[in-house]
Design an enzyme around this catalytic site. Sequence first.
Site, PDB file in Angstrom:
ATOM      1  N   SER A  44       4.298  73.988  65.348  1.00 28.58           N
ATOM      2  CA  SER A  44       4.026  72.643  65.355  1.00 28.58           C
ATOM      3  C   SER A  44       3.286  72.915  66.900  1.00 28.58           C
ATOM      4  O   SER A  44       2.674  71.913  66.940  1.00 28.58           O
ATOM      5  CB  SER A  44       5.078  71.356  65.141  1.00 28.58           C
ATOM      6  OG  SER A  44       5.787  71.923  66.118  1.00 28.58           O
ATOM      7  N   ASP A  82       9.040  80.624  66.570  1.00 31.54           N
ATOM      8  CA  ASP A  82       8.938  79.962  64.781  1.00 31.54           C
ATOM      9  C   ASP A  82       6.604  81.223  65.037  1.00 31.54           C
ATOM     10  O   ASP A  82       6.813  81.883  65.987  1.00 31.54           O
ATOM     11  CB  ASP A  82       7.842  78.972  65.382  1.00 31.54           C
ATOM     12  CG  ASP A  82       8.018  78.394  64.063  1.00 31.54           C
ATOM     13  OD1 ASP A  82       8.620  78.880  62.835  1.00 31.54           O
ATOM     14  OD2 ASP A  82       8.269  77.286  63.250  1.00 31.54           O
ATOM     15  N   LYS A 111      12.004  82.378  63.373  1.00 32.49           N
ATOM     16  CA  LYS A 111      11.895  81.224  62.602  1.00 32.49           C
ATOM     17  C   LYS A 111      11.240  82.351  61.261  1.00 32.49           C
ATOM     18  O   LYS A 111       9.039  82.347  61.442  1.00 32.49           O
ATOM     19  CB  LYS A 111      12.264  79.900  62.662  1.00 32.49           C
ATOM     20  CG  LYS A 111      12.247  79.165  61.249  1.00 32.49           C
ATOM     21  CD  LYS A 111      11.909  77.803  60.984  1.00 32.49           C
ATOM     22  CE  LYS A 111      10.696  76.917  61.742  1.00 32.49           C
ATOM     23  NZ  LYS A 111       9.396  77.077  61.430  1.00 32.49           N
ATOM     24  N   GLU A 113       8.633  81.052  57.277  1.00 37.24           N
ATOM     25  CA  GLU A 113       8.440  80.450  56.367  1.00 37.24           C
ATOM     26  C   GLU A 113       9.156  81.222  55.144  1.00 37.24           C
ATOM     27  O   GLU A 113       7.604  82.380  54.940  1.00 37.24           O
ATOM     28  CB  GLU A 113       6.703  79.058  57.260  1.00 37.24           C
ATOM     29  CG  GLU A 113       7.294  78.826  57.736  1.00 37.24           C
ATOM     30  CD  GLU A 113       6.060  77.521  58.322  1.00 37.24           C
ATOM     31  OE1 GLU A 113       5.293  77.695  56.372  1.00 37.24           O
ATOM     32  OE2 GLU A 113       6.049  77.481  58.622  1.00 37.24           O
ATOM     33  N   GLU A 180      12.442  72.054  54.501  1.00 37.26           N
ATOM     34  CA  GLU A 180      11.686  70.071  55.259  1.00 37.26           C
ATOM     35  C   GLU A 180      10.785  69.760  54.309  1.00 37.26           C
ATOM     36  O   GLU A 180      10.608  70.061  52.944  1.00 37.26           O
ATOM     37  CB  GLU A 180      10.660  71.023  56.233  1.00 37.26           C
ATOM     38  CG  GLU A 180       9.721  70.250  56.564  1.00 37.26           C
ATOM     39  CD  GLU A 180       8.698  70.949  57.648  1.00 37.26           C
ATOM     40  OE1 GLU A 180       8.872  72.090  58.330  1.00 37.26           O
ATOM     41  OE2 GLU A 180       7.543  70.223  57.856  1.00 37.26           O
TER      42      GLU A 180
HETATM   43  O1  KIV Z   1       6.983  74.255  64.153  1.00 43.16           O
HETATM   44  C1  KIV Z   1       7.691  73.014  64.000  1.00 43.16           C
HETATM   45  O2  KIV Z   1       7.904  72.245  64.468  1.00 43.16           O
HETATM   46  C2  KIV Z   1       9.102  73.668  62.293  1.00 43.16           C
HETATM   47  C3  KIV Z   1       9.860  71.662  62.229  1.00 43.16           C
HETATM   48  C4  KIV Z   1       9.426  70.999  61.552  1.00 43.16           C
HETATM   49  C5  KIV Z   1      11.017  72.409  61.782  1.00 43.16           C
HETATM   50  O3  KIV Z   1       9.029  74.702  62.144  1.00 43.16           O
END
Ligand code: KIV
Length: 263
Positions: A44, A82, A111, A113, A180
């Site tokens: 994000s 992420d 993380k 997806e 989410e």
């Molecule tokens: O990138 C992010 O902020 C996210 C959250 C919304 C879980 O993946």
Amino acid sequence: MSNVLSLQKRVDDGDKLTMVTAYDYSFARIINQTDIDIILVGDSAAMVMHGYDSTLPIDCAQMAVHVAAVRRGAADKFIVGDLPFMACRRSLADSVDAVTKLMQAGAHSVKLEGAGSNTETIAHLVESGVPVMGHLGLTPQSVHALGGYRVQCRSEQAHQQLLDDAHRLEQSGCFSLVLECVPAKLAAQVASQLRIPVIGIGAGNGVDGQVLVMQDLLGMNQSFSPSFVRRYLDAESLFTDAFNRYAADVRSGDFPDDRESFE
Ligand code: KIV
């Protein structure tokens, strides 16, 4: 500092986990002094730090810069990095390179997806000693395939698919799962069926913890107000006011005064 074992134990004991996003040293430093359990350096960042209209444009090198800055500010927090768009969709070797960049920048876990064939990559990473957090429901990197940012899993078939994917991610070795924008009842069902912590965003209160994007939580953009966000500050007004008071003090000659100047 939390770790994968203490996070699991907290959930086993019935506690709720708290996760918030951060992308830079200054905010990470502040979060480091709080009761927040986990910092997610989310992709994000593409939207809230770089101003893009989706998470797609950010790459692994940029994510690593954000991770490193957060790690320097928050030495006492468990950090999730992420994996950006397509980082794990080329080859296993490329996936390993991407994960290496984030872990060597200071993340304690990554993380990723989606499920599907990602589960093979996840199993390899877990076997290599990397804690992996899954992410299902609204997966923003697939925004164009999903037809926009909208609540997922409304149909019976999608409902079952989410349950199957969640089980698959747990079996692949994920230590935790983000859900989410899915109906609260379904999210609670996933959380009750999985042993690993399920952390929700727009997924109701029946999960094991919550995550919010820091800028949303702090109210840094008053024109963005999804219904699942609770604002704990009106930072946009507070910051605007501070900048305007500074500008006014400079223009009036009030700043700097003698104490703010060198003799
Ligand atoms: O990138 C992010 O902020 C996210 C959250 C919304 C879980 O993946």
